[in-house]
Design an enzyme around this catalytic site. Structure first.
Site, mmCIF file in Angstrom:
data_model
loop_
_atom_site.group_PDB
_atom_site.id
_atom_site.type_symbol
_atom_site.label_atom_id
_atom_site.label_comp_id
_atom_site.label_asym_id
_atom_site.label_seq_id
_atom_site.Cartn_x
_atom_site.Cartn_y
_atom_site.Cartn_z
ATOM 1 N N TYR A 1 0.858 -1.190 0.000
ATOM 2 C CA TYR A 1 0.000 0.000 0.000
ATOM 3 C C TYR A 1 0.890 1.234 0.000
ATOM 4 O O TYR A 1 0.751 2.145 0.783
ATOM 5 C CB TYR A 1 -0.905 -0.041 1.237
ATOM 6 N N ARG B 1 1.561 -6.470 5.904
ATOM 7 C CA ARG B 1 2.098 -7.027 7.153
ATOM 8 C C ARG B 1 1.281 -6.472 8.309
ATOM 9 O O ARG B 1 1.050 -5.260 8.375
ATOM 10 C CB ARG B 1 3.544 -6.549 7.364
ATOM 11 N N SER C 1 1.145 0.870 6.996
ATOM 12 C CA SER C 1 0.093 0.962 5.976
ATOM 13 C C SER C 1 -1.198 0.281 6.425
ATOM 14 O O SER C 1 -2.274 0.582 5.920
ATOM 15 C CB SER C 1 0.542 0.281 4.676
ATOM 16 N N ASP D 1 10.452 -4.122 -5.457
ATOM 17 C CA ASP D 1 10.983 -5.260 -6.223
ATOM 18 C C ASP D 1 11.945 -6.121 -5.404
ATOM 19 O O ASP D 1 11.926 -7.343 -5.508
ATOM 20 C CB ASP D 1 11.668 -4.742 -7.494
ATOM 21 N N GLN E 1 10.057 -8.412 -3.028
ATOM 22 C CA GLN E 1 9.140 -9.402 -3.615
ATOM 23 C C GLN E 1 9.598 -10.856 -3.504
ATOM 24 O O GLN E 1 8.787 -11.729 -3.152
ATOM 25 C CB GLN E 1 8.857 -9.064 -5.084
ATOM 26 N N HIS F 1 6.116 -4.078 -12.660
ATOM 27 C CA HIS F 1 7.457 -3.940 -13.239
ATOM 28 C C HIS F 1 7.960 -5.377 -13.393
ATOM 29 O O HIS F 1 7.686 -6.228 -12.537
ATOM 30 C CB HIS F 1 8.329 -3.121 -12.289
ATOM 31 N N GLU G 1 16.298 4.645 -16.835
ATOM 32 C CA GLU G 1 16.523 5.354 -15.568
ATOM 33 C C GLU G 1 18.015 5.541 -15.283
ATOM 34 O O GLU G 1 18.425 6.541 -14.719
ATOM 35 C CB GLU G 1 15.782 4.696 -14.390
ATOM 36 N N GLU H 1 20.308 28.208 -13.603
ATOM 37 C CA GLU H 1 20.625 27.894 -14.986
ATOM 38 C C GLU H 1 20.564 26.397 -15.296
ATOM 39 O O GLU H 1 20.008 26.001 -16.306
ATOM 40 C CB GLU H 1 22.036 28.445 -15.290
HETATM 41 P P1 NAD Z 1 6.665 1.312 -2.365
HETATM 42 O O1 NAD Z 1 8.045 1.318 -1.858
HETATM 43 O O2 NAD Z 1 5.937 2.616 -2.431
HETATM 44 O O3 NAD Z 1 5.731 0.264 -1.588
HETATM 45 C C1 NAD Z 1 5.890 -0.019 -0.313
HETATM 46 C C2 NAD Z 1 4.782 -0.966 0.133
HETATM 47 O O4 NAD Z 1 5.314 -2.269 0.254
HETATM 48 C C3 NAD Z 1 4.236 -0.547 1.465
HETATM 49 O O5 NAD Z 1 2.855 -0.778 1.532
HETATM 50 C C4 NAD Z 1 4.942 -1.473 2.421
HETATM 51 O O6 NAD Z 1 4.172 -1.753 3.512
HETATM 52 C C5 NAD Z 1 5.131 -2.727 1.580
HETATM 53 N N1 NAD Z 1 6.322 -3.470 2.037
HETATM 54 C C6 NAD Z 1 7.590 -3.003 2.122
HETATM 55 N N2 NAD Z 1 8.396 -3.966 2.608
HETATM 56 C C7 NAD Z 1 7.618 -5.038 2.852
HETATM 57 C C8 NAD Z 1 7.864 -6.348 3.371
HETATM 58 N N3 NAD Z 1 9.082 -6.712 3.763
HETATM 59 N N4 NAD Z 1 6.828 -7.202 3.484
HETATM 60 C C9 NAD Z 1 5.596 -6.827 3.085
HETATM 61 N N5 NAD Z 1 5.296 -5.626 2.582
HETATM 62 C C10 NAD Z 1 6.301 -4.742 2.479
HETATM 63 O O7 NAD Z 1 6.665 0.567 -3.779
HETATM 64 P P2 NAD Z 1 6.246 1.152 -5.193
HETATM 65 O O8 NAD Z 1 7.219 2.211 -5.582
HETATM 66 O O9 NAD Z 1 4.788 1.422 -5.204
HETATM 67 O O10 NAD Z 1 6.575 -0.126 -6.110
HETATM 68 C C11 NAD Z 1 5.715 -1.232 -6.208
HETATM 69 C C12 NAD Z 1 5.910 -1.858 -7.572
HETATM 70 O O11 NAD Z 1 5.518 -0.914 -8.568
HETATM 71 C C13 NAD Z 1 7.345 -2.238 -7.892
HETATM 72 O O12 NAD Z 1 7.354 -3.406 -8.656
HETATM 73 C C14 NAD Z 1 7.830 -1.075 -8.740
HETATM 74 O O13 NAD Z 1 8.899 -1.390 -9.621
HETATM 75 C C15 NAD Z 1 6.571 -0.762 -9.503
HETATM 76 N N6 NAD Z 1 6.515 0.577 -10.087
HETATM 77 C C16 NAD Z 1 6.738 1.658 -9.290
HETATM 78 C C17 NAD Z 1 6.666 2.942 -9.829
HETATM 79 C C18 NAD Z 1 6.846 4.166 -8.962
HETATM 80 O O14 NAD Z 1 6.881 5.251 -9.494
HETATM 81 N N7 NAD Z 1 6.946 4.069 -7.654
HETATM 82 C C19 NAD Z 1 6.375 3.102 -11.204
HETATM 83 C C20 NAD Z 1 6.132 1.970 -11.978
HETATM 84 C C21 NAD Z 1 6.208 0.712 -11.405
HETATM 85 MG MG MG Z 2 12.185 2.441 -13.313
#
Ligand code: NAD
Ligand code: MG
Length: 331
Positions: free
Chosen positions: A25, A48, A53, A83, A86, A108, A195, A227
């Site tokens: 979340y 969790r 969250s 990632d 995961q 992703h 990136e 600038e």
């Molecule tokens: P984030 O870091 O914002 O998400 C964190 C969430 O993961 C929180 O709800 C947290 O509670 C949970 N979390 C963290 N560690 C945990 C653990 N050990 N066990 C269980 N839950 C845990 O992540 P995000 O940036 O939203 O990325 C999520 C996915 O979306 C990734 O695959 C990322 O590559 C992809 N993505 C992100 C963006 C972006 O701009 N942030 C853009 C495109 C794709």
């Molecule tokens: Mg990226």
């Protein structure tokens, strides 16, 4: 020409009566949970217990359950935790609770493409990758539009995997802007190369090096900051809207001539070669291996580099300048 799906290619009815578990979340998770709920779908959130969250998602009206339970209850599991987190969550909490016919959706492709997660053959594995941060995913949805996205299918157990991916994309507004048919490989590799070489790495290094040279020449750092950093946003906005040509139509004659003749001498053929090398490190999996090892050690290099950037003179001057030039609610 790439295959680009729009709203009329996607049908939400395939998700009707299905339980969608959003795992995580954070930036994307919260935005997707809200969007899909507003699109009339049944969304639960897997988190969790005791994490911060948990309370937030509950307060915002979602049914929140622990991740193993979410995996059991769901027809569609959307992986929106970081990632690098995961693989372990998959191994311990999701993998053991799967059943045939479920759909696993990623935002992703990293963990699937580099083999850090290996789903069983009896589930669909799809990618719905928004090209924008979670805040934009939610804001554009609320405005009746959406960010563009890539969609892909890695595993098609149900023979309907693409329909599921498109429906998830539609429920988030992505097909309003357009969802390009891609692959896990293409999405992952282009995302990392982009990136590293342009969006995060390239732009940051160009700003820093230009700032260092200008201040070395004795110009006031405040002027250099405007600038090479502040004005960059306005130029990027013009490129974003109208392409390179659209931007060139708006800058001065002198900027056009100087930019077109001197740009290629600064960002020269060495840079092209360096981009090729960076791309090869991504494609070969060398970068992914290095990043996984770094993460497992607790990110010592990342922490050190972040600290160095925080202490860089452009950041020190930037903090002061931004206090001066931004007014809450105006910019
Ligand atoms: P984030 O870091 O914002 O998400 C964190 C969430 O993961 C929180 O709800 C947290 O509670 C949970 N979390 C963290 N560690 C945990 C653990 N050990 N066990 C269980 N839950 C845990 O992540 P995000 O940036 O939203 O990325 C999520 C996915 O979306 C990734 O695959 C990322 O590559 C992809 N993505 C992100 C963006 C972006 O701009 N942030 C853009 C495109 C794709
Ligand atoms: Mg990226």
């Amino acid at each position: 020409m790439a295959k680009i799906f729009t709203d009329s290619d996607a049908d939400l009815s395939i998700l009707k009566d299905k339980v969608i578990a959003v795992i995580g979340y954070g930036s994307q998770g919260r935005a997707w949970a809200y969007n899909m709920r507003d699109s009339g779908l049944k969304v639960i959130v897997g988190l969790r217990k005791g994490g911060k969250s948990w309370e937030e998602a509950t307060r915002e009206g979602f049914e929140v359950v622990e991740i193993p339970e979410a995996a059991k209850k769901a027809d569609i599991i959307v992986m929106l935790i970081p990632d690098m987190v995961q693989p372990k969550v998959w191994r311990d909490q999701i993998g053991p609770n799967l059943r045939p016919g479920q759909v696993i959706c990623f935002a992703h492709g990293f963990t699937i493409h580099f083999g850090l997660i290996k789903p069983p053959e009896y589930v669909d594995v799809v990618l719905v990758a928004p090209k924008g941060p979670g805040s934009a995913v939610r804001e554009l949805y609320l405005k009746g539009f959406g960010v563009p996205a890539l969609v892909a299918v890695q595993q098609d157990y149900s023979k309907k995997a693409l329909d599921y991916a498109l429906a998830i994309a539609k429920a988030n507004g992505f097909t309003r802007a357009g969802a390009i048919l891609s692959s896990f490989k293409e999405e992952t590799e282009t995302d990392l190369i982009g990136e590293q070489c342009v969006l995060v790495g390239g732009v940051m290094e160009l700003i820093k090096k230009a700032f260092e040279v200008l201040t070395e020449l004795g110009y006031q750092p405040e002027v250099c900051y405007f600038e090479v950093l502040h004005e960059l946003k306005m130029i990027v906005d013009l490129i974003w809207r109208g392409g390179l040509t659209g931007m060139l139509e708006i800058v001065s004659e002198t900027a056009k001539y100087g930019g077109l003749t001197v740009g290629p001498r600064v960002i020269d053929e060495h840079v092209r070669e360096n981009i090729r090398k960076a791309a090869q490190r991504v494609i070969s999996g060398e970068f992914a291996k290095e990043w996984v090892e770094e993460y497992e050690k607790g990110c010592p290099t990342l922490k050190k580099l972040l600290e160095e950037i925080r202490r860089h003179p452009i950041e020190e001057i930037g903090r002061k300048m931004r206090e001066l030039i931004f007014r809450e609610g105006v910019q």
